[in-house]
Design a protein around this motif. Structure first.
Motif, short mmCIF file in Angstrom:
data_model
loop_
_atom_site.label_atom_id
_atom_site.label_comp_id
_atom_site.label_asym_id
_atom_site.label_seq_id
_atom_site.Cartn_x
_atom_site.Cartn_y
_atom_site.Cartn_z
N UNK A 141 80.69 58.73 29.98
CA UNK A 141 80.98 60.04 29.97
C UNK A 141 82.74 60.17 29.67
N UNK A 142 82.85 61.31 28.74
CA UNK A 142 84.19 61.33 28.12
C UNK A 142 84.52 62.74 27.95
N UNK A 143 85.17 63.32 28.72
CA UNK A 143 85.76 64.77 28.73
C UNK A 143 86.41 65.06 27.69
N UNK A 144 87.21 64.02 27.17
CA UNK A 144 88.21 64.34 26.22
C UNK A 144 87.56 64.67 24.56
N UNK A 202 85.37 68.20 20.25
CA UNK A 202 84.24 68.84 19.63
C UNK A 202 84.12 70.27 19.79
N UNK A 203 84.87 70.82 20.82
CA UNK A 203 84.58 72.31 20.94
C UNK A 203 85.48 72.79 19.61
N UNK A 204 86.04 72.38 19.04
CA UNK A 204 86.95 72.99 17.90
C UNK A 204 86.59 72.46 16.78
N UNK A 205 85.43 71.65 16.46
CA UNK A 205 84.75 71.39 15.23
C UNK A 205 83.36 71.94 15.11
N UNK A 206 83.06 72.29 13.92
CA UNK A 206 81.78 72.59 13.48
C UNK A 206 80.78 71.50 13.16
N UNK A 207 79.81 71.15 14.22
CA UNK A 207 79.02 69.88 13.88
C UNK A 207 77.63 70.21 13.14
N UNK A 267 75.81 66.79 27.57
CA UNK A 267 75.56 67.83 26.43
C UNK A 267 75.56 69.16 26.81
N UNK A 268 75.78 69.51 28.16
CA UNK A 268 76.08 70.75 28.65
C UNK A 268 77.33 71.03 28.03
N UNK A 269 78.54 70.12 27.86
CA UNK A 269 79.58 70.55 27.38
C UNK A 269 79.58 70.86 25.72
#
Length: 261
Positions: free
Chosen positions: A170-173, A178-183, A215-217
């Protein structure tokens, strides 16, 4: 750009090769046993190797690759193959592999002036430009210093990213970044089944229950590919993964698979 899966298993057996991805024809992302399936001319075309961490299943292809292509690259006047990794990973390679005991020091062969390998440190957050391909170094949470990678597919794709988490618990960072990248693709490890959750936690790997929480993040609906499953554990791991109530499109990664970016 395209990425070919050379190996995506957590260990070896017939039909199972450890982690290695080939970006186009000249960039390796990790160098596990899957590298050995490339023909000699393809091995000689590799100019860069990016390493997620120092564990053997991710680096053992490097010394054998160097030995295989040394003469070809020297005869062609090719520059050293650049190995990019965290400083701690490069130090581990020098101390434990290229030490003259486990393997010759190919950072000084065939000569110190013109070796077949050169070592190049990076740090989390760095953006590497490899022939116009931009690859960001992502954080990972493992038992040794480790990273993941995000490959930018370029402006034509709207800067979609192929992301490989590397070996990680698990890695919150990671999810904050990834919240700022388009995947376009997320390649994420799930090395153990839920029955082996304790081993997964001690070794800082994921099991399906942990994967579901991670993956909920991740917002939206993304193509998620599961990697690093141990041989013989694929059915158990994927049963746990498929039981997750996830909006993402999840499947097991396969050796030989290609992903266009």
């Amino acid at each position: 750009m395209k990425i070919r899966v050379l190996g995506c298993s957590g260990a070896i057996a017939a039909g199972y090769k450890t982690t290695a991805f080939l970006l186009d024809a000249d960039v390796l992302i990790d160098a596990g046993t899957g590298v050995g399936d490339l023909p000699l001319d393809a091995l000689a075309s590799i100019d860069h190797i990016l390493l997620s961490h120092s564990h053997l299943d991710h680096v053992l292809g490097i010394p054998l690759l160097a030995d295989a292509v040394l003469r070809l690259r020297a005869a062609a006047g090719r520059p050293p193959i650049q190995v990019h990794a965290l400083p701690e990973t490069l130090a581990a390679l020098r101390q434990h592999i290229f030490n003259g005991v486990i393997w010759p020091d190919f950072t000084a062969l065939p000569s110190r002036e013109a070796p077949v390998l050169s070592l190049h440190p990076f740090h989390i957050g760095d953006r590497l430009d490899l022939g116009g391909r931009i690859i960001e170094v992502l954080s990972a949470a493992h038992t040794v210093p480790a990273v993941g990678f995000a490959v930018d597919a370029g402006p034509a794709s709207g800067h979609a990213h192929w992301v490989f988490t590397g070996d990680t618990g698990p890695n919150p960072a990671l999810w904050r970044r990834l919240a700022n990248l388009r995947l376009s693709h997320l390649v994420i490890e799930t090395a153990f089944s839920d029955d082996e959750a304790e081993v997964a936690h001690v070794s800082q790997h994921l099991c399906p229950a942990d994967l579901g929480h991670e993956l909920t993040q991740l917002a939206g609906s993304v193509d998620v590919r599961i990697t690093h499953i141990k041989p013989g554990e694929v059915e158990a791991v994927m049963q746990g993964v498929q039981a997750l109530n996830s909006p993402h499109r999840i499947s097991a990664l396969q050796a030989g698979q290609e992903m266009a970016l």
